[in-house]
Design an enzyme around this catalytic site. Structure first.
Site, PDB file in Angstrom:
ATOM      1  N   LYS A  37      80.986  34.661  47.677  1.00  0.00           N
ATOM      2  CA  LYS A  37      81.637  34.666  48.988  1.00  0.00           C
ATOM      3  C   LYS A  37      81.358  35.948  49.752  1.00  0.00           C
ATOM      4  O   LYS A  37      81.629  36.024  50.934  1.00  0.00           O
ATOM      5  CB  LYS A  37      83.128  34.374  48.864  1.00  0.00           C
ATOM      6  CG  LYS A  37      83.932  35.374  48.088  1.00  0.00           C
ATOM      7  CD  LYS A  37      85.380  34.907  48.050  1.00  0.00           C
ATOM      8  CE  LYS A  37      86.174  35.799  47.125  1.00  0.00           C
ATOM      9  NZ  LYS A  37      87.440  35.232  46.737  1.00  0.00           N
ATOM     10  N   ARG A  38      80.814  36.957  49.078  1.00  0.00           N
ATOM     11  CA  ARG A  38      80.403  38.176  49.783  1.00  0.00           C
ATOM     12  C   ARG A  38      79.276  37.865  50.762  1.00  0.00           C
ATOM     13  O   ARG A  38      79.099  38.531  51.758  1.00  0.00           O
ATOM     14  CB  ARG A  38      79.906  39.235  48.798  1.00  0.00           C
ATOM     15  CG  ARG A  38      80.909  39.641  47.776  1.00  0.00           C
ATOM     16  CD  ARG A  38      81.670  40.921  48.152  1.00  0.00           C
ATOM     17  NE  ARG A  38      82.860  41.045  47.336  1.00  0.00           N
ATOM     18  CZ  ARG A  38      84.046  40.546  47.672  1.00  0.00           C
ATOM     19  NH1 ARG A  38      84.213  39.903  48.811  1.00  0.00           N
ATOM     20  NH2 ARG A  38      85.082  40.684  46.894  1.00  0.00           N
TER      21      ARG A  38
END
Ligand code: GLU
Length: 494
Positions: free
Chosen positions: A254-255
């Site tokens: 999700k970064r």
């Protein structure tokens, strides 16, 4: 022959991940093509990290995508309950079998001893793992320590020599040396099972014939195979699927990419398009067609068509496919219905209306004021962020720190968001008004709009994260070097 049974076994410890949906889809197609069953089991043995909300979100996400389960929570079958926290007694009985046969043993080693052991092994460049210290305790000593109420765990024995070999449906023969396998804890000191133990007991009792899961579990498979052997059970067939990747080939995270199914729902993707896209991850229809329904996938499914090169989850490609679905599959009437369902979700509107209502004089003012709730990423340019007191560097810092802070929030509501941002302003010694300025632009796209704190709370972390990251990019982005400095500074804030 036994009917084919597959399962998805998510741990409810976070957002519903697209990777879970992808593995669920392949399990469902495999089982249904063979006329078998697809089971959902909730692996909530980690009592600290598991939450009811996460479980609910996962169930909703799977339902939204049309990944309905034949047995599982809310759809009880004969192998229930399907939530591991409700199966404690089953694990208790099963561990007794292994204790009695000596294949599991009680370990009283303290955390300090295990830490210093790990330290020594690392210094000596040995593989890190339990050294079998408690394997040799006499029965009398174990009984005495138990009578004394000493804290302990239960571990499994592991052969010291030789290899574990198993056939993976996609990878062929996999060989892992036993020396690399730790004497895994099966029952924790609080009496709860670990993932490995509960997973094997349940896969057996739920008559799972094929374990189709992500490749990150390959190295755990020897432990599982050993447990089947200790119990005298036939292991299922294992199949480890390639992991989804970011366009730069790193593991999907999700970064770099939104990973929560909730994000794609909130961004207005059609579930059938997202599901179709997940079906294209490492798999192709025999005809080569890119657009296909789940039914078509089931009808044509063949696991051997899965290619092992890490499939890239590319949002641009997903956008293209989603657009195709909207244009080709929805009549104008259907489009209206779908848009209305998505945009005019009552629960969401009930939160938005109080924010908008107090600022409008005519109904014609509503769309302008509230449109950012329905839009994707706001149209921003660097000059949107011009401010008398705050330079770009400070604004980038605020945006990045706010994002890190918000990601840590255990509860997502207005008060928590407010406290979190107030705390950040105090730590940075910036007036809250100023701190909120870049967030305001990032989230609402405008200098004048509804309360940004309320808006963040309503939009949720997925959309807020995407907008904060977009704003950072518009402001020129943060280099790796800057990120390191910011991380240090952020840690020092405490
Ligand atoms: N609970 C595990 C997970 O969260 C399941 C892994 C498996 O399929 O064995 O991914």
């Amino acid at each position: 022959m036994n009917p084919i049974r597959t399962r998805i076994a998510p741990s409810p410890t976070g957002d519903p991940h697209v990777g879970t949906a992808y593995i669920a889809l392949f399990n469902r197609c495999f089982a249904h093509q063979a006329g078998g069953q697809f089971i959902l089991r909730i692996e909530d043995t980690d009592q600290v990290r598991s939450t009811a909300k996460s479980e609910q979100d996962i169930l909703n996400a799977l339902r939204w995508l049309g990944l309905h389960w034949d047995e599982g929570p809310g759809c009880e079958g004969e192998c229930g309950p399907y939530r591991q926290s409700e199966r404690t007694a089953i694990y208790q009985t099963h561990i007794q079998t292994l204790l009695a046969s000596g294949e599991a043993f009680r370990c009283f080693c303290s955390a300090e001893r295990l830490d210093s052991l790990r330290q020594q092994q690392m210094e000596a460049k040995q593989s890190v793992g339990y050294d079998g210290h408690c394997l040799h305790l006499s029965a009398a000593e174990v009984d005495a320590r138990l009578a004394n109420g000493e804290e302990h765990v239960i571990r499994m024995r592991v052969p010291v020599e030789g290899d574990c070999e198993f056939d993976d449906l996609l990878r062929g023969k996999v060989t892992i040396s036993w020396s690399q396998i730790d004497m895994q804890v099966l029952i924790k000191s609080d009496g709860n099972p670990t993932y490995h133990f509960a997973n094997v007991v349940d896969d057996h009792l739920m008559r799972i014939t094929h374990v189709i899961r992500g490749e990150e579990w390959i190295n755990s498979t020897p432990k599982h195979i050993l447990l089947y052997r200790y119990f005298g059970w036939t292991p299922p067939i294992f199949c480890h699927m390639p992991l989804l990747r970011n366009p730069d080939k790193s593991k999907l995270s999700k970064r770099k990419n939104p990973t929560s199914v909730g994000y794609y729902q909130a961004m207005g993707y059609l579930p059938e398009a997202l599901l179709n896209y997940l079906g294209m991850m490492g798999w192709t229809m025999p005809t080569g067609q890119e657009k296909f329904t789940q039914e078509e996938m089931v009808a044509n499914f063949d696991l051997s068509r899965v290619s092992l090169g890490g499939p890239i989850f590319d949002i641009e490609k997903l956008d293209w496919l989603n657009g195709k679905y909207i244009r080709e599959d929805l009549s104008d009437e259907q489009f209206i219905a779908r848009y209305a369902d998505w945009a005019f979700d009552r629960q969401k509107l009930l939160k938005i209306v109080p924010l908008v209502k107090q600022r409008v004089e005519r109904l014609t003012d509503v769309a302008d004021l509230g449109s950012f709730f329905l839009n994707g990423l706001p149209q921003l340019v660097a000059t949107s962020f011009e401010h008398k007191q705050l330079d770009t560097e400070t604004q980038l810092k605020i945006l990045q720190f706010a994002l890190w802070q918000l990601e840590q929030l255990p509860h997502w509501d207005r008060d928590s968001v407010e406290q979190c941002l107030q705390g950040l302003a105090a730590a940075l010694q910036i007036k809250i008004r100023d701190l909120l300025f870049p967030l305001f632009i990032a989230i609402t796209g405008k200098a004048v709009s509804a309360s940004v704190i309320e808006s963040i709370a309503i939009l949720g972390i997925d959309i807020s994260r995407a907008r904060l990251r977009h704003a950072i990019a518009v402001l020129g982005g943060i280099s790796k070097k800057q990120a390191k400095t910011l991380e240090r500074e952020y840690r020092e804030l405490g």
